[in-house]
Design a protein around this motif. Structure first.
Motif, PDB file in Angstrom:
ATOM      1  N   PHE A   1     102.900  32.216   4.216  1.00 27.28           N
ATOM      2  CA  PHE A   1     104.267  32.692   4.361  1.00 27.28           C
ATOM      3  C   PHE A   1     105.004  32.362   3.070  1.00 27.28           C
ATOM      4  CE2 PHE A   1     107.472  34.673   6.442  1.00 27.28           C
ATOM      5  CZ  PHE A   1     108.271  33.998   7.345  1.00 27.28           C
ATOM      6  N   GLY A   2     105.715  33.315   2.498  1.00 27.43           N
ATOM      7  CA  GLY A   2     106.421  33.070   1.246  1.00 27.43           C
ATOM      8  C   GLY A   2     107.492  31.999   1.378  1.00 27.43           C
TER       9      GLY A   2
ATOM     10  N   VAL B   1     114.918  38.184   5.501  1.00 28.60           N
ATOM     11  CA  VAL B   1     114.421  36.847   5.798  1.00 28.60           C
ATOM     12  C   VAL B   1     114.058  36.796   7.276  1.00 28.60           C
ATOM     13  CG1 VAL B   1     114.970  34.390   5.872  1.00 28.60           C
ATOM     14  CG2 VAL B   1     115.839  35.824   4.000  1.00 28.60           C
ATOM     15  N   PHE B   2     112.873  36.323   7.581  1.00 23.71           N
ATOM     16  CA  PHE B   2     112.399  36.301   8.962  1.00 23.71           C
ATOM     17  C   PHE B   2     112.362  34.876   9.515  1.00 23.71           C
ATOM     18  CE2 PHE B   2     111.592  40.658   9.239  1.00 23.71           C
ATOM     19  CZ  PHE B   2     110.999  41.094   8.061  1.00 23.71           C
TER      20      PHE B   2
ATOM     21  N   GLY C   1     111.919  30.252  21.779  1.00 23.15           N
ATOM     22  CA  GLY C   1     112.973  30.127  20.783  1.00 23.15           C
ATOM     23  C   GLY C   1     112.894  31.240  19.771  1.00 23.15           C
ATOM     24  N   SER C   2     112.752  30.889  18.490  1.00 17.20           N
ATOM     25  CA  SER C   2     112.779  31.898  17.428  1.00 17.20           C
ATOM     26  C   SER C   2     111.396  32.426  17.084  1.00 17.20           C
ATOM     27  CB  SER C   2     113.423  31.303  16.180  1.00 17.20           C
ATOM     28  OG  SER C   2     112.666  30.199  15.729  1.00 17.20           O
ATOM     29  N   ILE C   3     110.393  32.061  17.876  1.00 20.80           N
ATOM     30  CA  ILE C   3     109.029  32.543  17.636  1.00 20.80           C
ATOM     31  C   ILE C   3     108.755  33.663  18.611  1.00 20.80           C
ATOM     32  CG2 ILE C   3     106.595  31.952  17.683  1.00 20.80           C
ATOM     33  CD1 ILE C   3     107.392  29.106  16.923  1.00 20.80           C
ATOM     34  N   TYR C   4     108.519  34.866  18.068  1.00 21.76           N
ATOM     35  CA  TYR C   4     108.414  36.046  18.920  1.00 21.76           C
ATOM     36  C   TYR C   4     107.003  36.602  18.904  1.00 21.76           C
ATOM     37  CZ  TYR C   4     113.440  35.569  18.499  1.00 21.76           C
ATOM     38  OH  TYR C   4     114.714  35.068  18.509  1.00 21.76           O
ATOM     39  N   GLU C   5     106.070  35.832  19.439  1.00 19.84           N
ATOM     40  CA  GLU C   5     104.692  36.292  19.528  1.00 19.84           C
ATOM     41  C   GLU C   5     104.569  37.284  20.667  1.00 19.84           C
ATOM     42  OE1 GLU C   5     102.477  32.235  17.998  1.00 19.84           O
ATOM     43  OE2 GLU C   5     102.704  32.600  20.156  1.00 19.84           O
TER      44      GLU C   5
ATOM     45  N   THR D   1     100.912  33.094  13.851  1.00 13.85           N
ATOM     46  CA  THR D   1     102.360  33.103  13.621  1.00 13.85           C
ATOM     47  C   THR D   1     102.671  32.103  12.516  1.00 13.85           C
ATOM     48  OG1 THR D   1     102.931  33.690  15.879  1.00 13.85           O
ATOM     49  CG2 THR D   1     104.605  32.548  14.602  1.00 13.85           C
ATOM     50  N   VAL D   2     103.487  32.517  11.547  1.00 13.67           N
ATOM     51  CA  VAL D   2     103.975  31.586  10.525  1.00 13.67           C
ATOM     52  C   VAL D   2     105.488  31.512  10.647  1.00 13.67           C
ATOM     53  CG1 VAL D   2     102.063  31.703   8.911  1.00 13.67           C
ATOM     54  CG2 VAL D   2     103.830  33.459   8.817  1.00 13.67           C
ATOM     55  N   VAL D   3     105.987  30.301  10.429  1.00 13.98           N
ATOM     56  CA  VAL D   3     107.401  30.045  10.690  1.00 13.98           C
ATOM     57  C   VAL D   3     108.108  29.420   9.487  1.00 13.98           C
ATOM     58  CG1 VAL D   3     109.007  28.776  12.163  1.00 13.98           C
ATOM     59  CG2 VAL D   3     106.943  29.757  13.146  1.00 13.98           C
ATOM     60  N   THR D   4     107.428  28.504   8.814  1.00 15.07           N
ATOM     61  CA  THR D   4     108.057  27.732   7.743  1.00 15.07           C
ATOM     62  C   THR D   4     107.746  28.319   6.379  1.00 15.07           C
ATOM     63  OG1 THR D   4     107.765  25.750   9.102  1.00 15.07           O
ATOM     64  CG2 THR D   4     108.269  25.419   6.769  1.00 15.07           C
TER      65      THR D   4
END
Lengths: 115, 112
Positions: free
Chosen positions: B65-66, B28-29, A99-103, B48-51
């Motif tokens: 992650f900010g 914004v990522f 999905g939106s995680i691009y490792e 990996t950070v997402v939130t």
């Protein structure tokens, strides 16, 4: 643990010669990237594949560079003719579809020296 | 064009010290990754950070992650010589179909 394979690890070539790099991504990873990294800088994307299709090659110098991923698995990056300014580390990476995680998982790279 | 700025560019410390490195952008990522690269090798994914506001810990490394998902930090506690390397951050947006933009990294040297 699955890894991205690249060969050769090192390549020395004279300017105006042709050179090719090979990459075998982690099995099942649909997305494959080729990057160029100059010492002291971050990787710069050259080309991105989704399966066998090119998604982004906007930064690929198409007059001398070409890339292919014919069966959507392994990939080849070619430079012809090589120039002195092409000396750099060439990195291949692959990414699973999450999905939106691009490792991205990188290979060990090919260090190219053009003399 | 998304630009990721990392600071400091170089950092040299003694073993046992703490440090923080930063990764900042105006974009914004959807996700942001941290990698560590040793000389002559490819980058290795750390986290990996997402939130927005997310904090992740990996042994002595703490990643944040900010809130607005535009920036991130990496804090190392009691640095060891084995932490020496180039620390890269990379961000991706949903509009770019998986294209990640990398910063130029922070080169960390931990002296014994």
């Amino acid at each position: 643990e699955a890894e991205v394979a690249q060969s050769p690890r090192y390549k020395i070539t004279e300017k105006s010669q042709a050179v090719a790099f090979w990459c075998d991504p982690i099995s099942g990873h649909a997305t494959l990237y080729w990057y160029r990294q100059i010492l002291g800088q971050g990787p710069e994307l050259l080309v991105q594949f989704q399966d066998e299709s090119v998604v982004d090659d906007s930064q690929l110098p198409k007059d001398r560079f070409s890339a292919e991923r014919l069966k959507g698995v392994d990939s080849t990056l070619k430079i012809q003719p090589a120039e002195l300014g092409d000396s750099a580390m060439y990195l291949c990476a692959s990414s699973p579809d999450r999905g939106s995680i691009y490792e991205q998982y990188f290979g060990p790279g090919t260090r190219l020296t053009v003399t | 064009t998304q630009l990721l700025e990392q600071s400091p560019q170089f950092l040299s410390i003694q073993e046992g010290e703490n440090l923080t490195v930063y990764c900042n952008s105006s974009s914004v990522f959807s996700s942001l990754q941290w990698y560590r690269q040793e000389p002559g090798e490819g980058p290795v994914l750390l986290v990996t950070v997402v939130t927005g506001g997310e904090v992740k810990k990996l042994k002595r490394l703490t990643f944040q992650f900010g809130d607005a998902r535009k920036d991130s930090s990496l804090h190392i506690t009691a640095a060891q010589p084995g932490d020496t390397g180039l620390y890269l951050c990379a961000g991706a947006t949903n509009t770019n179909a998986g294209k990640s933009t990398f910063g130029d990294g922070t080169t960390l040297t931990v002296k014994p």
